[in-house]
Scaffold this motif. Structure first.
Motif, PDB file in Angstrom:
ATOM      1  N   THR A   1       0.943  -1.343   0.103  1.00 23.83           N
ATOM      2  CA  THR A   1       0.038  -0.081  -0.139  1.00 23.83           C
ATOM      3  C   THR A   1       0.749   1.323  -0.175  1.00 23.83           C
ATOM      4  N   LEU A   2       2.068   1.067  -0.480  1.00 23.36           N
ATOM      5  CA  LEU A   2       3.113   2.160  -0.362  1.00 23.36           C
ATOM      6  C   LEU A   2       2.454   3.304  -1.282  1.00 23.36           C
ATOM      7  N   TRP A   3       1.767   2.990  -2.345  1.00 25.82           N
ATOM      8  CA  TRP A   3       1.589   4.046  -3.435  1.00 25.82           C
ATOM      9  C   TRP A   3       0.172   4.809  -2.881  1.00 25.82           C
ATOM     10  N   SER A   4      -0.508   4.101  -1.725  1.00 28.72           N
ATOM     11  CA  SER A   4      -1.758   5.234  -1.247  1.00 28.72           C
ATOM     12  C   SER A   4      -1.105   6.034  -0.382  1.00 28.72           C
ATOM     13  N   VAL A   5       0.119   6.287  -0.277  1.00 25.88           N
ATOM     14  CA  VAL A   5       0.723   7.472   0.585  1.00 25.88           C
ATOM     15  C   VAL A   5       1.397   8.107  -0.779  1.00 25.88           C
ATOM     16  N   MET A   6       2.357   7.356  -1.611  1.00 31.17           N
ATOM     17  CA  MET A   6       2.897   8.110  -2.336  1.00 31.17           C
ATOM     18  C   MET A   6       2.304   9.185  -3.416  1.00 31.17           C
ATOM     19  N   VAL A   7       0.937   8.821  -3.647  1.00 31.32           N
ATOM     20  CA  VAL A   7       0.127   9.806  -4.719  1.00 31.32           C
ATOM     21  C   VAL A   7      -0.007  11.147  -3.910  1.00 31.32           C
ATOM     22  N   LEU A   8       0.069  11.091  -2.510  1.00 32.17           N
ATOM     23  CA  LEU A   8      -0.259  12.428  -1.735  1.00 32.17           C
ATOM     24  C   LEU A   8       1.021  13.314  -1.986  1.00 32.17           C
TER      25      LEU A   8
ATOM     26  N   GLY B   1      -7.921  10.655 -11.460  1.00 33.54           N
ATOM     27  CA  GLY B   1      -8.120   9.426 -11.979  1.00 33.54           C
ATOM     28  C   GLY B   1      -7.002   8.501 -12.226  1.00 33.54           C
ATOM     29  N   ASP B   2      -5.870   9.153 -12.494  1.00 35.37           N
ATOM     30  CA  ASP B   2      -4.555   8.244 -12.640  1.00 35.37           C
ATOM     31  C   ASP B   2      -4.173   7.569 -11.339  1.00 35.37           C
ATOM     32  N   LYS B   3      -4.450   8.678 -10.191  1.00 39.14           N
ATOM     33  CA  LYS B   3      -4.064   7.876  -8.817  1.00 39.14           C
ATOM     34  C   LYS B   3      -4.860   6.934  -8.550  1.00 39.14           C
ATOM     35  N   PHE B   4      -6.225   6.758  -8.794  1.00 29.75           N
ATOM     36  CA  PHE B   4      -6.986   5.702  -8.354  1.00 29.75           C
ATOM     37  C   PHE B   4      -6.531   4.526  -9.239  1.00 29.75           C
ATOM     38  N   LEU B   5      -6.208   4.797 -10.437  1.00 33.21           N
ATOM     39  CA  LEU B   5      -5.659   3.782 -11.149  1.00 33.21           C
ATOM     40  C   LEU B   5      -4.318   3.262 -10.769  1.00 33.21           C
ATOM     41  N   ILE B   6      -3.589   3.907 -10.146  1.00 26.99           N
ATOM     42  CA  ILE B   6      -2.234   3.520  -9.597  1.00 26.99           C
ATOM     43  C   ILE B   6      -2.595   2.463  -8.404  1.00 26.99           C
ATOM     44  N   GLY B   7      -3.667   2.915  -7.740  1.00 27.82           N
ATOM     45  CA  GLY B   7      -4.210   2.068  -6.445  1.00 27.82           C
ATOM     46  C   GLY B   7      -4.551   0.790  -7.052  1.00 27.82           C
ATOM     47  N   ALA B   8      -5.557   0.726  -8.108  1.00 27.93           N
ATOM     48  CA  ALA B   8      -6.174  -0.362  -8.804  1.00 27.93           C
ATOM     49  C   ALA B   8      -5.186  -1.373  -9.184  1.00 27.93           C
ATOM     50  N   VAL B   9      -3.808  -0.886  -9.818  1.00 32.17           N
ATOM     51  CA  VAL B   9      -2.904  -1.660 -10.475  1.00 32.17           C
ATOM     52  C   VAL B   9      -2.097  -2.607  -9.192  1.00 32.17           C
ATOM     53  N   ALA B  10      -2.047  -1.766  -8.251  1.00 33.09           N
ATOM     54  CA  ALA B  10      -1.259  -2.273  -7.123  1.00 33.09           C
ATOM     55  C   ALA B  10      -2.012  -3.543  -6.396  1.00 33.09           C
ATOM     56  N   THR B  11      -3.263  -3.048  -6.449  1.00 37.74           N
ATOM     57  CA  THR B  11      -4.446  -4.100  -5.740  1.00 37.74           C
ATOM     58  C   THR B  11      -4.217  -5.385  -6.538  1.00 37.74           C
ATOM     59  N   LEU B  12      -4.316  -5.166  -7.893  1.00 36.30           N
ATOM     60  CA  LEU B  12      -4.665  -6.329  -8.844  1.00 36.30           C
ATOM     61  C   LEU B  12      -3.454  -7.162  -8.816  1.00 36.30           C
ATOM     62  N   SER B  13      -2.244  -6.282  -8.652  1.00 34.04           N
ATOM     63  CA  SER B  13      -0.920  -7.346  -8.827  1.00 34.04           C
ATOM     64  C   SER B  13      -1.007  -8.081  -7.367  1.00 34.04           C
ATOM     65  N   GLY B  14      -1.241  -7.512  -6.308  1.00 33.09           N
ATOM     66  CA  GLY B  14      -1.018  -8.041  -4.934  1.00 33.09           C
ATOM     67  C   GLY B  14      -2.061  -9.238  -4.948  1.00 33.09           C
ATOM     68  N   ALA B  15      -3.264  -9.193  -5.393  1.00 28.05           N
ATOM     69  CA  ALA B  15      -4.187  -9.915  -5.482  1.00 28.05           C
ATOM     70  C   ALA B  15      -3.926 -11.345  -6.219  1.00 28.05           C
ATOM     71  N   THR B  16      -3.528 -10.908  -7.530  1.00 28.16           N
ATOM     72  CA  THR B  16      -2.986 -11.901  -8.527  1.00 28.16           C
ATOM     73  C   THR B  16      -2.010 -13.027  -7.893  1.00 28.16           C
TER      74      THR B  16
ATOM     75  N   ALA C   1       4.010   0.415  -9.139  1.00 30.93           N
ATOM     76  CA  ALA C   1       2.795   0.066  -8.358  1.00 30.93           C
ATOM     77  C   ALA C   1       2.410  -1.352  -8.526  1.00 30.93           C
ATOM     78  N   ALA C   2       2.699  -1.857  -9.687  1.00 36.08           N
ATOM     79  CA  ALA C   2       2.428  -3.428  -9.799  1.00 36.08           C
ATOM     80  C   ALA C   2       3.636  -4.170  -8.850  1.00 36.08           C
ATOM     81  N   LEU C   3       4.696  -3.724  -8.925  1.00 35.33           N
ATOM     82  CA  LEU C   3       5.628  -4.488  -8.020  1.00 35.33           C
ATOM     83  C   LEU C   3       5.466  -4.528  -6.706  1.00 35.33           C
ATOM     84  N   THR C   4       4.921  -3.532  -6.268  1.00 35.85           N
ATOM     85  CA  THR C   4       4.710  -3.570  -4.727  1.00 35.85           C
ATOM     86  C   THR C   4       3.616  -4.465  -4.328  1.00 35.85           C
ATOM     87  N   GLY C   5       2.861  -4.992  -5.600  1.00 38.83           N
ATOM     88  CA  GLY C   5       1.967  -6.116  -5.166  1.00 38.83           C
ATOM     89  C   GLY C   5       2.874  -7.182  -4.723  1.00 38.83           C
TER      90      GLY C   5
END
Length: 448
Positions: free
Chosen positions: A39-46, A58-73, A123-127
């Motif tokens: 969840t590092l990028w939930s902070v980095m976007v600030l 919108g890009d910041k929400f997309l960054i969060g979605a990509v990190a979440t997708l990677s971690g879940a997969t 962000a995907a790598l943080t997954g």
């Protein structure tokens, strides 16, 4: 370590409990740091003003979605990792590999103006940190007896979930101390903590030489109806927790900006509040697991979904940022309790199924442990995908109307459906079966 049997009361009293507790402690430490990196990028976007980094809301929400997708997969392969490599070995490796995304984050944030795909790749790598959850939970599931699994899994997951508010609190302290242009200090803290987690796991954890989760167990779980029903429930609980963990700070920042604050002020005020929701949600997960051990995972899960519908209503009708924030915090707390209670349902359901098989007690124990571990991994992965949905729905809602109203309506509808599934599959139907087979069983407590 071979011949591990947590269901043997004598062996448990004469050292087994201490071994399990030691492994639990360092599993929590490693998973905690993994969640923080995830969840590092939930902070980095600030730390990323749009005029400097060229990224929109919108890009910041997309960054969060990509990190979440990677971690879940990544939770799918991580589920089988401890059986293949051992809990201690895999914990050390999974901690050290997180150095890569943390260093990459430092590099790209030190050089603003990168193309959007670079932020998404990082962000995907943080997954990789999100995958730690599955390996950690399947490992701890093997260490504890059935009667303590709800508590043990709740502590393990809750301690790991605390990594979310921890990284957000560190981010707030950095913003308050160094300003919104120096995110590198956040990453420096986590490079040190990754080293501590890896060394602690190497010294104090154990590799169990017992049957675990393998491809056969994963295949068997994948065709089991309860796997997907439980996964649906976990989308509503953990999916909400991790999705809101990525999105809450951004939602607060947008609301503060709409209230007339400058981007820097909005980011600081969002950081002051954002960690509270994940913090309370993480603590609630432990109590959810403990309560599920006593009252039954299905009842606690049903209550959590009912409360989440009400909390979503508070967010919808709230006319001020404070009221809406209270509604979101309530969603964190209730989803946290639901996280713990859903994971109590898993071993209870598959222990009951194993008892109906025409095999001996040892084989039943192996079967139950393997199936529970496989479902923990699958449900954890599918549940994490709920966090992707949270961020994408919020992104679409803000792009269309500039507010979160439509998204929260979608969330409330899903919680209502999940509550109905919980009632039907794990309360009403088991009760009807008990009444049909055992006179007077209607008053018995359901173990699920």
């Amino acid at each position: 370590m071979s011949d591990w049997d947590p269901e043997d009361p004598v062996a448990w009293r004469e050292g087994g409990a201490a071994i399990a507790r030691r492994n639990l402690v360092w599993s929590v430490v490693a998973e905690h740091v993994g969640f923080s990196v995830w969840t590092l990028w939930s902070v980095m976007v600030l730390f990323m003003p749009s005029d400097v980094y060229g990224v929109s809301a919108g890009d910041k929400f997309l960054i969060g979605a990509v990190a979440t997708l990677s971690g879940a997969t990544l939770r799918f392969p991580y589920t089988m990792a401890t059986a293949r490599f051992g809990g201690r070995t895999w914990t050390v490796f999974s901690a050290l590999i997180l150095v890569i995304p943390v260093v990459a984050t430092v590099v790209i944030l030190a050089n603003p103006g990168q193309p959007r795909w670079m932020y998404l790749v990082c962000a995907a790598l943080t997954g990789l940190g999100g995958g730690n959850f599955a390996s950690s939970m399947t490992n701890i599931n093997a260490f504890y007896p059935q009667r303590l699994k709800g508590w043990a899994l709740g502590v393990n997951a809750g301690g790991g979930n605390l990594g979310v508010p921890a990284v957000q609190l560190v981010g707030f302290l950095v913003i308050a101390w160094a300003g919104d242009r120096q995110p590198y200090w956040v990453c420096a803290v986590y490079l040190v903590l990754l080293a501590v987690a890896a060394i602690g796991a190497a010294v104090f954890m154990d590799d169990l030489d017992v049957p675990g989760v393998d491809l056969a167990a994963m295949r068997a779980a994948a065709v089991d109806r309860d796997t997907w029903l439980i996964s649906l429930l976990y989308i509503g609980t953990f999916g909400s927790f991790i999705g809101f963990s990525f999105a809450f700070a951004q939602v607060l920042s947008l609301n503060f900006a709409a209230d007339g604050q400058s981007p820097a002020q909005a980011a600081l005020h969002a950081a002051q509040i954002a960690f509270i929701g994940p913090l309370l949600g993480s603590v609630a997960r432990v109590f959810g697991g403990r309560l599920a051990d006593r009252a039954g995972g299905s009842w606690v899960t049903l209550a959590a979904f009912a409360g989440m519908v009400v909390a979503a209503g508070v967010v919808l009708v709230g006319q001020t940022i404070a009221v809406q924030a209270i509604g979101f915090v309530a969603l964190f707390v209730l989803s946290g309790m639901g996280n713990g209670s859903v994971y109590k349902i898993i071993p209870s359901v598959f222990e009951a199924k194993a008892r109906r098989l025409p095999i001996d007690d040892d084989a039943r124990s192996v079967h139950s442990r393997a199936m529970s571990g496989a479902v923990i991994g699958i449900a954890g992965a599918v549940g994490g995908l709920g966090g992707v949905g949270i961020n994408l729905v919020l992104r679409q809602s803000y792009q269309q109307s500039g507010e979160a109203t439509a998204a929260v309506l979608v969330f409330a509808a899903f919680y209502l459906v999940a509550g109905l599934v919980t009632w039907r599959a794990y309360i009403a139907v088991p009760r009807a079966r008990a009444e049909a087979t055992t006179p007077g069983a209607a008053s018995a407590k359901l173990s699920a």
